[in-house]
Design a protein around this motif. Structure first.
Motif, short mmCIF file in Angstrom:
data_model
loop_
_atom_site.label_atom_id
_atom_site.label_comp_id
_atom_site.label_asym_id
_atom_site.label_seq_id
_atom_site.Cartn_x
_atom_site.Cartn_y
_atom_site.Cartn_z
N GLU A 107 -6.05 -7.61 48.58
CA GLU A 107 -5.93 -6.45 47.69
C GLU A 107 -5.35 -6.85 46.33
OE1 GLU A 107 -7.62 -3.76 48.30
OE2 GLU A 107 -8.13 -4.79 50.17
N LYS A 108 -4.41 -7.75 46.32
CA LYS A 108 -3.86 -8.26 45.06
C LYS A 108 -4.96 -8.99 44.28
CE LYS A 108 0.32 -10.67 43.59
NZ LYS A 108 1.47 -11.45 44.07
N ALA A 109 -5.77 -9.76 44.99
CA ALA A 109 -6.88 -10.47 44.35
C ALA A 109 -7.91 -9.49 43.82
CB ALA A 109 -7.53 -11.44 45.35
N ARG A 110 -8.19 -8.42 44.56
CA ARG A 110 -9.16 -7.40 44.12
C ARG A 110 -8.71 -6.78 42.79
NH1 ARG A 110 -10.53 -4.42 48.60
NH2 ARG A 110 -12.70 -5.10 48.59
N VAL A 111 -7.43 -6.48 42.67
CA VAL A 111 -6.93 -5.91 41.40
C VAL A 111 -7.21 -6.88 40.25
CG1 VAL A 111 -4.83 -5.28 40.14
CG2 VAL A 111 -5.19 -4.44 42.48
N PHE A 112 -6.92 -8.15 40.45
CA PHE A 112 -7.12 -9.14 39.40
C PHE A 112 -8.60 -9.29 39.04
CE2 PHE A 112 -7.84 -13.48 37.86
CZ PHE A 112 -6.93 -13.54 36.82
N TYR A 113 -9.44 -9.53 40.03
CA TYR A 113 -10.85 -9.82 39.77
C TYR A 113 -11.67 -8.58 39.43
CZ TYR A 113 -10.23 -14.66 41.16
OH TYR A 113 -9.84 -15.97 41.21
N SER A 114 -11.41 -7.47 40.10
CA SER A 114 -12.19 -6.24 39.85
C SER A 114 -11.65 -5.47 38.65
CB SER A 114 -12.16 -5.32 41.07
OG SER A 114 -12.79 -5.91 42.17
N GLU A 115 -10.36 -5.20 38.65
CA GLU A 115 -9.79 -4.33 37.62
C GLU A 115 -9.44 -5.07 36.33
OE1 GLU A 115 -6.69 -1.87 39.28
OE2 GLU A 115 -7.87 -1.55 41.12
N LEU A 116 -8.80 -6.23 36.42
CA LEU A 116 -8.41 -6.94 35.20
C LEU A 116 -9.57 -7.70 34.58
CD1 LEU A 116 -4.83 -8.21 36.12
CD2 LEU A 116 -5.47 -6.28 34.68
N GLY B 225 -12.84 -7.40 35.58
CA GLY B 225 -14.01 -6.53 35.51
C GLY B 225 -15.24 -7.07 36.22
N LEU B 226 -15.06 -7.93 37.22
CA LEU B 226 -16.22 -8.44 37.96
C LEU B 226 -16.78 -7.35 38.87
CD1 LEU B 226 -15.13 -12.06 38.95
CD2 LEU B 226 -16.52 -11.32 37.01
N ARG B 227 -18.08 -7.45 39.14
CA ARG B 227 -18.78 -6.45 39.97
C ARG B 227 -18.82 -6.91 41.42
NH1 ARG B 227 -24.09 -5.89 41.61
NH2 ARG B 227 -24.72 -7.62 40.30
N GLU B 228 -18.17 -6.13 42.28
CA GLU B 228 -18.14 -6.44 43.70
C GLU B 228 -19.51 -6.15 44.32
OE1 GLU B 228 -15.47 -5.16 47.57
OE2 GLU B 228 -14.62 -4.91 45.56
N ILE B 229 -19.93 -7.03 45.23
CA ILE B 229 -21.19 -6.84 45.95
C ILE B 229 -20.91 -6.81 47.45
CG2 ILE B 229 -22.64 -7.83 44.14
CD1 ILE B 229 -22.70 -10.45 45.74
N GLN B 230 -21.89 -6.33 48.20
CA GLN B 230 -21.72 -6.20 49.64
C GLN B 230 -21.55 -7.56 50.30
OE1 GLN B 230 -24.65 -3.75 51.50
NE2 GLN B 230 -23.81 -4.04 53.54
N ARG B 231 -20.66 -7.59 51.27
CA ARG B 231 -20.36 -8.81 52.04
C ARG B 231 -20.66 -8.52 53.50
NH1 ARG B 231 -15.70 -10.69 54.87
NH2 ARG B 231 -15.47 -12.94 54.73
N PRO B 232 -21.31 -9.46 54.18
CA PRO B 232 -21.56 -9.25 55.62
C PRO B 232 -20.27 -9.07 56.39
CG PRO B 232 -22.84 -11.10 54.78
CD PRO B 232 -21.87 -10.71 53.70
N ALA B 233 -20.37 -8.49 57.57
CA ALA B 233 -19.19 -8.19 58.41
C ALA B 233 -18.76 -9.44 59.18
CB ALA B 233 -19.51 -7.05 59.36
N PHE B 234 -18.27 -10.43 58.46
CA PHE B 234 -17.74 -11.63 59.10
C PHE B 234 -16.46 -11.30 59.86
CE2 PHE B 234 -19.91 -13.59 55.33
CZ PHE B 234 -20.86 -14.30 56.03
N ASN B 235 -15.99 -12.22 60.68
CA ASN B 235 -14.72 -12.06 61.39
C ASN B 235 -13.55 -12.51 60.52
OD1 ASN B 235 -15.84 -11.04 63.71
ND2 ASN B 235 -16.09 -13.04 64.66
N ILE C 295 -14.01 -10.80 49.77
CA ILE C 295 -14.70 -9.99 48.77
C ILE C 295 -15.71 -10.90 48.09
CG2 ILE C 295 -14.49 -8.60 46.67
CD1 ILE C 295 -11.51 -8.27 47.32
N TRP C 296 -16.89 -10.38 47.83
CA TRP C 296 -17.91 -11.12 47.09
C TRP C 296 -18.15 -10.43 45.75
CZ3 TRP C 296 -22.54 -12.53 50.78
CH2 TRP C 296 -22.08 -13.40 51.78
N LEU D 28 -19.20 -15.30 43.39
CA LEU D 28 -17.84 -15.76 43.64
C LEU D 28 -17.40 -15.10 44.93
CD1 LEU D 28 -15.18 -17.18 42.83
CD2 LEU D 28 -14.60 -15.08 41.58
N HIS D 29 -16.96 -15.89 45.89
CA HIS D 29 -16.48 -15.36 47.17
C HIS D 29 -14.98 -15.61 47.27
CE1 HIS D 29 -20.67 -16.04 49.21
NE2 HIS D 29 -20.74 -15.26 48.13
#
Length: 128
Positions: free
Chosen positions: A18-27, A29-39, A43-44, A52-53
């Motif tokens: 979640e901390k990484a999502r804030v940096f990459y998505s919000e700060l 501005g990268l566009r998140e894409i669907q990721r398969p349901a791995f175990n 975030i992709w 970027l995975h």
């Protein structure tokens, strides 16, 4: 012989997704894409035709703790404008190391993500 076509993706280990999502998505501005349901948790992101995975790995051996070291492993992104990227990083409050006249043949800007992964932003030289 292997016939390479492109880099498909780069994976980076992160401690807190979640901390990484804030940096990459919000700060950034990268566009998140669907990721398969791995175990595993991750975030992709789409970056042009590449990806970027981010992979959550709280105790991974590849996690860094130090400052920017441009000789260490890093992930580089080509961006359209050095000046615009610097302005965005300043506005977002992201510390960076800039090399506007790098001998690489293009400008370079280095930042650290929250897990100290080194990210490089490269752009063409710009006139002053």
């Amino acid at each position: 012989m292997i016939h390479f076509e492109k880099i498909h993706h780069v994976s980076l280990a992160v401690r807190d997704l979640e901390k990484a999502r804030v940096f990459y998505s919000e700060l950034l501005g990268l566009r998140e894409i669907q990721r398969p349901a791995f175990n595993s948790r991750g975030i992709w992101y789409a970056i042009g035709n590449q990806q970027l995975h981010l992979l959550e790995h709280a105790n991974g051996e590849t996690l860094r703790f130090g400052a920017i070291d441009t000789v260490d492993g890093h992930c580089a992104f080509w961006v359209s404008s050095y000046k615009d990227t610097v302005a965005w990083l300043e506005q977002a409050g992201i510390p960076f190391e800039a090399r506007p006249q790098s001998i690489a043949g293009f400008t370079q800007i280095y930042v650290l993500d929250p897990d100290h992964n080194i990210l490089e932003f490269d752009a063409p030289y710009e006139s002053k």
